[in-house]
Scaffold this motif. Sequence first.
Motif, PDB file in Angstrom:
ATOM      1  N   PRO A 137      21.797  18.850  97.567  1.00 45.53           N
ATOM      2  CA  PRO A 137      20.374  19.219  97.484  1.00 45.53           C
ATOM      3  C   PRO A 137      19.561  18.568  98.597  1.00 45.53           C
ATOM      4  O   PRO A 137      19.940  17.518  99.133  1.00 45.53           O
ATOM      5  N   ALA A 138      18.460  19.198  98.943  1.00 47.82           N
ATOM      6  CA  ALA A 138      17.557  18.626  99.938  1.00 47.82           C
ATOM      7  C   ALA A 138      16.909  17.373  99.368  1.00 47.82           C
ATOM      8  O   ALA A 138      16.434  17.365  98.236  1.00 47.82           O
ATOM      9  N   ALA A 139      16.890  16.314 100.156  1.00 46.82           N
ATOM     10  CA  ALA A 139      16.324  15.035  99.709  1.00 46.82           C
ATOM     11  C   ALA A 139      14.862  14.947 100.136  1.00 46.82           C
ATOM     12  O   ALA A 139      14.539  15.014 101.322  1.00 46.82           O
ATOM     13  N   LEU A 140      13.986  14.811  99.160  1.00 51.88           N
ATOM     14  CA  LEU A 140      12.553  14.652  99.412  1.00 51.88           C
ATOM     15  C   LEU A 140      12.220  13.176  99.219  1.00 51.88           C
ATOM     16  O   LEU A 140      12.061  12.703  98.100  1.00 51.88           O
ATOM     17  N   THR A 141      12.139  12.443 100.310  1.00 53.07           N
ATOM     18  CA  THR A 141      12.017  10.988 100.237  1.00 53.07           C
ATOM     19  C   THR A 141      10.582  10.549  99.981  1.00 53.07           C
ATOM     20  O   THR A 141       9.622  11.208 100.405  1.00 53.07           O
ATOM     21  N   PHE A 142      10.448   9.434  99.282  1.00 55.86           N
ATOM     22  CA  PHE A 142       9.142   8.842  99.022  1.00 55.86           C
ATOM     23  C   PHE A 142       8.678   8.048 100.240  1.00 55.86           C
ATOM     24  O   PHE A 142       9.449   7.313 100.851  1.00 55.86           O
ATOM     25  N   SER A 143       7.401   8.173 100.567  1.00 60.69           N
ATOM     26  CA  SER A 143       6.798   7.319 101.592  1.00 60.69           C
ATOM     27  C   SER A 143       6.557   5.937 100.994  1.00 60.69           C
ATOM     28  O   SER A 143       6.574   5.764  99.770  1.00 60.69           O
ATOM     29  N   PRO A 144       6.348   4.912 101.823  1.00 59.56           N
ATOM     30  CA  PRO A 144       6.031   3.578 101.288  1.00 59.56           C
ATOM     31  C   PRO A 144       4.822   3.606 100.345  1.00 59.56           C
ATOM     32  O   PRO A 144       4.819   2.914  99.324  1.00 59.56           O
ATOM     33  N   ALA A 145       3.796   4.402 100.679  1.00 58.98           N
ATOM     34  CA  ALA A 145       2.607   4.469  99.814  1.00 58.98           C
ATOM     35  C   ALA A 145       2.958   5.057  98.451  1.00 58.98           C
ATOM     36  O   ALA A 145       2.497   4.578  97.409  1.00 58.98           O
ATOM     37  N   ALA A 146       3.789   6.098  98.437  1.00 58.50           N
ATOM     38  CA  ALA A 146       4.203   6.710  97.165  1.00 58.50           C
ATOM     39  C   ALA A 146       5.056   5.735  96.364  1.00 58.50           C
ATOM     40  O   ALA A 146       4.934   5.646  95.131  1.00 58.50           O
ATOM     41  N   ASP A 147       5.911   4.995  97.056  1.00 61.27           N
ATOM     42  CA  ASP A 147       6.766   4.020  96.372  1.00 61.27           C
ATOM     43  C   ASP A 147       5.923   2.911  95.744  1.00 61.27           C
ATOM     44  O   ASP A 147       6.202   2.450  94.628  1.00 61.27           O
ATOM     45  N   ASP A 148       4.878   2.470  96.459  1.00 62.87           N
ATOM     46  CA  ASP A 148       3.994   1.433  95.905  1.00 62.87           C
ATOM     47  C   ASP A 148       3.308   1.932  94.634  1.00 62.87           C
ATOM     48  O   ASP A 148       3.191   1.194  93.639  1.00 62.87           O
ATOM     49  N   LEU A 149       2.853   3.172  94.652  1.00 61.65           N
ATOM     50  CA  LEU A 149       2.217   3.732  93.464  1.00 61.65           C
ATOM     51  C   LEU A 149       3.215   3.877  92.319  1.00 61.65           C
ATOM     52  O   LEU A 149       2.883   3.654  91.154  1.00 61.65           O
ATOM     53  N   MET A 150       4.451   4.238  92.660  1.00 66.86           N
ATOM     54  CA  MET A 150       5.469   4.330  91.615  1.00 66.86           C
ATOM     55  C   MET A 150       5.696   2.971  90.962  1.00 66.86           C
ATOM     56  O   MET A 150       5.870   2.875  89.742  1.00 66.86           O
ATOM     57  N   ALA A 151       5.681   1.904  91.756  1.00 70.91           N
ATOM     58  CA  ALA A 151       5.849   0.563  91.191  1.00 70.91           C
ATOM     59  C   ALA A 151       4.696   0.242  90.234  1.00 70.91           C
ATOM     60  O   ALA A 151       4.909  -0.359  89.174  1.00 70.91           O
ATOM     61  N   GLU A 152       3.472   0.640  90.603  1.00 72.91           N
ATOM     62  CA  GLU A 152       2.323   0.438  89.708  1.00 72.91           C
ATOM     63  C   GLU A 152       2.512   1.215  88.410  1.00 72.91           C
ATOM     64  O   GLU A 152       2.249   0.710  87.309  1.00 72.91           O
ATOM     65  N   LEU A 153       2.955   2.470  88.545  1.00 75.72           N
ATOM     66  CA  LEU A 153       3.173   3.298  87.364  1.00 75.72           C
ATOM     67  C   LEU A 153       4.230   2.666  86.456  1.00 75.72           C
ATOM     68  O   LEU A 153       4.049   2.603  85.237  1.00 75.72           O
TER      69      LEU A 153
END
Length: 510
Positions: free
Chosen positions: A331-347
């Motif tokens: 499958p095509a990999a849709l990677t998280f940007s650092p900003a998205a990863d930071d928000l995921m950590a908050e979530l």
Amino acid sequence: MSNPVRPLRAVPTDGAQSGWEPPLPLATVRELPTFPVDALPLWLGEQVDAVAEAIQTPVDLPGCLALAALSTAAGGRAVAKVRPSWAEPVNLYTVVVMEPSERKSPVFSAMIRPIYALERKLREEAKEDIAEARVQRRAAEQLLAQAEKNVSTQHGNERDAALAEAVDAATDLAKMEVPSEPKLVVDDITPEAVATVLADQGGRLAVLSDEGGIFSIIAGRYSGQANTAVFLKGYTGTQLRVDRNNRPSELVENPALTLGLTVQPAVIDELGETAMLRGSGFLARILFAMPTSMVGHRKTRPDPVPEPVEHLYNDRLHTIAAALLDWTDEPAALTFSPAADDLMAELQAEVETRLARGGPWRHIGDWGGKYAGQVARIAGLLHVAEHPHNAWEHSISGDTFANAWRIGDYYATHALATFDQIGSDPALDNARRVLSWIERTQPTTFTRRDLFSALNRGRFRRATDLDAPLALLEEHGHIQHQPAPERPGKRGRKPSPTYWTHPLYRQDTT
């Protein structure tokens, strides 16, 4: 995100008839939010708003179906790669709970029509390949029949050679498969048939229906037993073995199912009686929505869906499907940007507090445990919608993830309401049992000891087990605790806590 409990004005502690506010319904959620259409990419949000206006339906229904349509178009051919060791397939399970009179069918038609058009296009394109494969297979079958005949007429070394040729012919035939006609969507189907079609379609399929009969079948309405295996594996993408009649079983390595259904509220009520369905983890994979009805408030001459809006919606879904069609092996990999990863950590940190003991999600831990992954999947779909031609060449941005989180919060609040209706919160269930006793006996006042003596000891083993449901009833304005009188110098057991009931429930209204 669940709404905070609204504070109630104090009610008289002398039990007076006046001064009481109407009691609030017993639920952990008081008001349900509307689907956040502005969290969708513009072309998708415009279609959702236009369909909702034209058909006079809550935006929640076309909003949820928009995500199901995106999930179908992506076809399980992309994953949201949050971190190196964490990737989520971008297929979703959505279930909208609505009454029969809510115009579900025309909404389904408007939102899913492009998927059926795409399916017809794929079938037309596959006709020649399927015809060629059938001819080749028939020729191979004839060669095998002739080779087998030669074996029966030869002797000695010639027979051995003929046998070898027959084995080779049989091997070649076994390798020849006639492709199935492309099928993107099924509707009225059993879970067993879903597995078969899923295997025929290379592990990619969507179950979309405005009736939701399959949901009742999954829940075991007719068989008495829940049948969830294909839906569990079709969500997580784990290997699925499909057994076929008169044919060898088949392994589907990375199945990807999409679910987009509407069901009636009565179906949700029945789920509380199907413990296996909850225990299997199937309900924990579903994004539930319970829209507020528009019946009685609908326009008689609404604006139709603008043609450019509908055309762009159709075109973008087809573009997404075409761009991802060749991603079959990996499958095509849709990677998280650092900003998205930071928000995921908050979530993730916020989810932990919600799931902790005493947290608002304590009773839906199975659903809440998948919440971060669900938001990642939604982010992946929004990202595909933003970059329909080449989503894999861009990282998922912080803004995209923030919008996915908003949609996730919408689903979280609706999940709380749905699971309340199913009956998954012990404190809420117990409070309803106490309220049932109050409604039945209609006391003006009662003590906790009175209540403990009257209720089932299997459910309430100690009098203190009633504290939580009584507190919940008081919080919702159904009862009011009466302060205990002072007992200066007195010893012995304290009197049992006493409660006034709301005048609504009292037999004595004088």
